[in-house]
Design a protein around this motif. Structure first.
Motif, PDB file in Angstrom:
ATOM      1  N   HIS A   4      -2.321  -0.635  -0.982  1.00 36.34           N
ATOM      2  CA  HIS A   4      -1.545  -1.726  -1.569  1.00 36.34           C
ATOM      3  C   HIS A   4      -1.905  -3.015  -0.839  1.00 36.34           C
ATOM      4  CE1 HIS A   4       1.858  -3.336  -3.794  1.00 36.34           C
ATOM      5  NE2 HIS A   4       2.214  -3.983  -2.699  1.00 36.34           N
ATOM      6  N   VAL A   5      -2.004  -4.116  -1.559  1.00 36.31           N
ATOM      7  CA  VAL A   5      -2.284  -5.409  -0.958  1.00 36.31           C
ATOM      8  C   VAL A   5      -0.956  -6.067  -0.580  1.00 36.31           C
ATOM      9  CG1 VAL A   5      -3.277  -7.696  -1.330  1.00 36.31           C
ATOM     10  CG2 VAL A   5      -4.419  -5.680  -2.264  1.00 36.31           C
ATOM     11  N   CYS A   6      -0.837  -6.468   0.686  1.00 31.22           N
ATOM     12  CA  CYS A   6       0.379  -7.099   1.212  1.00 31.22           C
ATOM     13  C   CYS A   6       0.013  -8.382   1.947  1.00 31.22           C
ATOM     14  CB  CYS A   6       1.085  -6.162   2.198  1.00 31.22           C
ATOM     15  SG  CYS A   6       1.650  -4.612   1.486  1.00 31.22           S
ATOM     16  N   LEU A  19      -5.086  -5.089   3.211  1.00 30.19           N
ATOM     17  CA  LEU A  19      -5.085  -3.892   2.367  1.00 30.19           C
ATOM     18  C   LEU A  19      -4.478  -2.762   3.181  1.00 30.19           C
ATOM     19  CD1 LEU A  19      -5.879  -2.569  -0.296  1.00 30.19           C
ATOM     20  CD2 LEU A  19      -8.071  -1.987   0.762  1.00 30.19           C
ATOM     21  N   VAL A  20      -3.299  -2.326   2.771  1.00 33.71           N
ATOM     22  CA  VAL A  20      -2.553  -1.309   3.498  1.00 33.71           C
ATOM     23  C   VAL A  20      -2.775   0.045   2.833  1.00 33.71           C
ATOM     24  CG1 VAL A  20      -0.274  -0.567   4.278  1.00 33.71           C
ATOM     25  CG2 VAL A  20      -0.805  -3.003   4.141  1.00 33.71           C
ATOM     26  N   THR A  21      -3.262   0.996   3.596  1.00 29.72           N
ATOM     27  CA  THR A  21      -3.416   2.364   3.133  1.00 29.72           C
ATOM     28  C   THR A  21      -2.214   3.147   3.652  1.00 29.72           C
ATOM     29  OG1 THR A  21      -5.806   2.138   3.286  1.00 29.72           O
ATOM     30  CG2 THR A  21      -4.947   4.367   3.123  1.00 29.72           C
ATOM     31  N   ALA A  34      -4.043  -1.016   8.000  1.00 27.86           N
ATOM     32  CA  ALA A  34      -3.840  -2.327   7.365  1.00 27.86           C
ATOM     33  C   ALA A  34      -5.051  -3.185   7.726  1.00 27.86           C
ATOM     34  CB  ALA A  34      -2.550  -2.971   7.844  1.00 27.86           C
ATOM     35  N   HIS A  35      -5.984  -3.301   6.799  1.00 30.00           N
ATOM     36  CA  HIS A  35      -7.234  -4.018   7.056  1.00 30.00           C
ATOM     37  C   HIS A  35      -7.161  -5.450   6.545  1.00 30.00           C
ATOM     38  CE1 HIS A  35      -9.703  -0.680   8.592  1.00 30.00           C
ATOM     39  NE2 HIS A  35      -8.828   0.040   7.908  1.00 30.00           N
ATOM     40  N   ASP A  36      -7.501  -6.385   7.421  1.00 28.93           N
ATOM     41  CA  ASP A  36      -7.488  -7.804   7.065  1.00 28.93           C
ATOM     42  C   ASP A  36      -8.816  -8.200   6.422  1.00 28.93           C
ATOM     43  OD1 ASP A  36      -9.298  -8.027   9.175  1.00 28.93           O
ATOM     44  OD2 ASP A  36      -7.921  -9.125  10.481  1.00 28.93           O
ATOM     45  N   ALA A  37      -8.994  -9.511   6.186  1.00 27.06           N
ATOM     46  CA  ALA A  37     -10.203 -10.009   5.520  1.00 27.06           C
ATOM     47  C   ALA A  37     -11.478  -9.701   6.299  1.00 27.06           C
ATOM     48  CB  ALA A  37     -10.079 -11.512   5.292  1.00 27.06           C
ATOM     49  N   SER A  38     -11.353  -9.531   7.611  1.00 32.62           N
ATOM     50  CA  SER A  38     -12.509  -9.187   8.447  1.00 32.62           C
ATOM     51  C   SER A  38     -12.720  -7.689   8.546  1.00 32.62           C
ATOM     52  CB  SER A  38     -12.321  -9.755   9.857  1.00 32.62           C
ATOM     53  OG  SER A  38     -12.201 -11.142   9.811  1.00 32.62           O
ATOM     54  N   GLU A  55       6.325  -1.447   4.672  1.00 32.11           N
ATOM     55  CA  GLU A  55       6.837  -0.260   3.981  1.00 32.11           C
ATOM     56  C   GLU A  55       7.786  -0.661   2.858  1.00 32.11           C
ATOM     57  OE1 GLU A  55       8.574   1.841   7.245  1.00 32.11           O
ATOM     58  OE2 GLU A  55       6.652   2.649   7.924  1.00 32.11           O
ATOM     59  N   SER A  56       8.666  -1.605   3.134  1.00 36.42           N
ATOM     60  CA  SER A  56       9.633  -2.070   2.142  1.00 36.42           C
ATOM     61  C   SER A  56       8.927  -2.729   0.953  1.00 36.42           C
ATOM     62  CB  SER A  56      10.600  -3.051   2.796  1.00 36.42           C
ATOM     63  OG  SER A  56      11.515  -3.532   1.855  1.00 36.42           O
ATOM     64  N   GLU A  57       7.923  -3.547   1.233  1.00 33.21           N
ATOM     65  CA  GLU A  57       7.175  -4.202   0.155  1.00 33.21           C
ATOM     66  C   GLU A  57       6.488  -3.171  -0.734  1.00 33.21           C
ATOM     67  OE1 GLU A  57       3.415  -7.257  -0.427  1.00 33.21           O
ATOM     68  OE2 GLU A  57       4.526  -7.324   1.462  1.00 33.21           O
ATOM     69  N   ILE A  58       5.891  -2.169  -0.121  1.00 34.21           N
ATOM     70  CA  ILE A  58       5.214  -1.116  -0.891  1.00 34.21           C
ATOM     71  C   ILE A  58       6.219  -0.356  -1.749  1.00 34.21           C
ATOM     72  CG2 ILE A  58       3.988   1.085  -0.699  1.00 34.21           C
ATOM     73  CD1 ILE A  58       2.627  -0.179   1.844  1.00 34.21           C
TER      74      ILE A  58
END
Length: 81
Positions: A4-6, A19-21, A34-38, A55-58
């Motif tokens: 999910h993108v957060c 990008l959160v797996t 949670a991977h950032d743009a880099s 977690e709440s956002e997902i």
């Protein structure tokens, strides 16, 4: 594994995304990375409050996608977990 993108909590302007797996569980989600743009995994550096916010956002987005407002095992099947 679903992802999910957060919003990236490390971006002071709240414009960057991560990008959160995660894995679905009976009572919610467990964050994996949670991977950032880099493409750096920032998850280990996040505080507990920030992790809970992700977690709440997902979960909120999953509820909207399901249209029923409830968190159930069905979320995992819907997201392909």
């Amino acid at each position: 594994m679903p992802s999910h993108v957060c919003i990236d909590f490390q971006d002071q302007y709240a414009q960057a995304e991560v990008l959160v797996t995660f894995e679905t569980m009976a009572d919610g989600v467990q964050l994996v990375s949670a991977h950032d743009a880099s493409d750096d995994d920032i998850l280990p550096g996040l505080e507990d409050l920030q992790r809970r916010a992700l977690e709440s956002e997902i979960l909120d987005d999953c509820r909207r996608a399901l249209g029923n407002g409830r968190t159930t095992r069905r979320i995992g099947r819907t997201l392909g977990a």
